[in-house]
Enzyme design. Structure first.
Site, PDB file in Angstrom:
ATOM      1  N   HIS A   1     -41.385   8.027  -9.222  1.00 23.24           N
ATOM      2  CA  HIS A   1     -40.541   6.874  -8.947  1.00 23.24           C
ATOM      3  C   HIS A   1     -41.369   5.706  -8.402  1.00 23.24           C
ATOM      4  O   HIS A   1     -41.139   4.559  -8.755  1.00 23.24           O
ATOM      5  CB  HIS A   1     -39.483   7.284  -7.917  1.00 23.24           C
ATOM      6  CG  HIS A   1     -38.199   6.545  -8.041  1.00 23.24           C
ATOM      7  ND1 HIS A   1     -37.401   6.615  -9.147  1.00 23.24           N
ATOM      8  CD2 HIS A   1     -37.570   5.690  -7.183  1.00 23.24           C
ATOM      9  CE1 HIS A   1     -36.343   5.850  -8.968  1.00 23.24           C
ATOM     10  NE2 HIS A   1     -36.428   5.281  -7.790  1.00 23.24           N
TER      11      HIS A   1
ATOM     12  N   ALA B   1     -41.288  -2.292   1.108  1.00 20.89           N
ATOM     13  CA  ALA B   1     -42.315  -1.253   1.207  1.00 20.89           C
ATOM     14  C   ALA B   1     -42.038  -0.190   0.160  1.00 20.89           C
ATOM     15  O   ALA B   1     -40.946   0.395   0.123  1.00 20.89           O
ATOM     16  CB  ALA B   1     -42.291  -0.626   2.597  1.00 20.89           C
TER      17      ALA B   1
HETATM   18  N1  INI Z   1     -37.328   1.404  -3.037  1.00 26.15           N
HETATM   19  C1  INI Z   1     -38.240   0.941  -2.168  1.00 26.15           C
HETATM   20  O1  INI Z   1     -38.097  -0.188  -1.670  1.00 26.15           O
HETATM   21  N2  INI Z   1     -39.315   1.687  -1.843  1.00 26.15           N
HETATM   22  C2  INI Z   1     -39.535   2.927  -2.382  1.00 26.15           C
HETATM   23  O2  INI Z   1     -40.549   3.577  -2.010  1.00 26.15           O
HETATM   24  C3  INI Z   1     -38.592   3.433  -3.319  1.00 26.15           C
HETATM   25  N3  INI Z   1     -38.788   4.730  -3.922  1.00 26.15           N
HETATM   26  O3  INI Z   1     -39.897   5.274  -3.845  1.00 26.15           O
HETATM   27  O4  INI Z   1     -37.899   5.281  -4.515  1.00 26.15           O
HETATM   28  C4  INI Z   1     -37.463   2.636  -3.634  1.00 26.15           C
HETATM   29  N4  INI Z   1     -36.497   3.042  -4.511  1.00 26.15           N
HETATM   30  C5  INI Z   1     -35.202   2.422  -4.621  1.00 26.15           C
HETATM   31  C6  INI Z   1     -35.216   1.205  -5.566  1.00 26.15           C
HETATM   32  O5  INI Z   1     -35.987   0.161  -5.027  1.00 26.15           O
HETATM   33  C7  INI Z   1     -33.806   0.647  -5.820  1.00 26.15           C
HETATM   34  O6  INI Z   1     -33.206   0.240  -4.625  1.00 26.15           O
HETATM   35  C8  INI Z   1     -32.859   1.615  -6.502  1.00 26.15           C
HETATM   36  O7  INI Z   1     -33.459   2.179  -7.645  1.00 26.15           O
HETATM   37  C9  INI Z   1     -31.564   0.882  -6.934  1.00 26.15           C
HETATM   38  O8  INI Z   1     -31.832  -0.166  -7.869  1.00 26.15           O
END
Ligand code: INI
Length: 155
Positions: free
Chosen positions: A89, A81
């Site tokens: 981001h 999600a």
């Molecule tokens: N990861 C998600 O699964 N959903 C999000 O909404 C999200 N936001 O918005 O930051 C998110 N960020 C983390 C990303 O997927 C990675 O786990 C992280 O950057 C490490 O690689």
């Protein structure tokens, strides 16, 4: 006479990999429940399903690719999600996971389906995870079974 190939929606005798992300776990857990329910209802065996948890949706494609390359699964289901917050981001994560899952499908030759909810807010995400707008996890599992059967018929 034309030849038509169509996949049956069945999980019988098939093996599945599921990659699910922990970020927004409230939503992704419901997607996982939906996917498992769909697989079971269509004859899949729990023992033939391998679930891998990853931190966030961004991390899904690399693991989906590894699962596809392993050659052990008839299809890989990606669940997560991505919810729009106050930062940009969202756009980076949503774009990368969509592109990455498509790449994994293309490069592994194993059906790799997109069951990632992208939503503007938590309410919208919940609606797509078993509330009024269905369950994207269920839909993804259904697509995975259909594609697994299509691929088998194409061999
Ligand atoms: N990861 C998600 O699964 N959903 C999000 O909404 C999200 N936001 O918005 O930051 C998110 N960020 C983390 C990303 O997927 C990675 O786990 C992280 O950057 C490490 O690689």
């Amino acid at each position: 006479m034309s030849k038509v190939l169509e996949g049956k929606i069945t999980g019988e005798g098939r093996t599945f990999g599921i990659v699910v992300s922990r970020f927004n776990e409230f939503v992704s857990l419901r997607l996982l429940e939906g996917a498992m329910d769909c697989l079971r209802r269509h004859g899949a065996n729990d023992d033939d399903v391998t679930i891998v948890w990853v931190p966030g949706a961004f991390d899904i494609p690399a693991v989906a690719k590894r699962m596809g390359d392993a050659g052990k699964y008839d299809a890989v289901v990606c669940l997560g999600a991505v919810i729009r917050g106050a930062t940009p981001h969202f756009d980076y994560v949503a774009a990368e996971v969509a592109k990455g899952v498509a790449n994994a499908a293309t490069h592994t030759g194993v059906p790799t389906v997109f069951g990632i909810v992208t939503a503007d807010n938590l309410e919208q995400a919940i609606e797509r995870a078993g509330a009024k707008a269905g369950n994207r996890g269920w839909d993804a599992a259904r697509a995975a079974m259909e594609l697994a059967d299509v691929y088998a018929r194409m061999e």
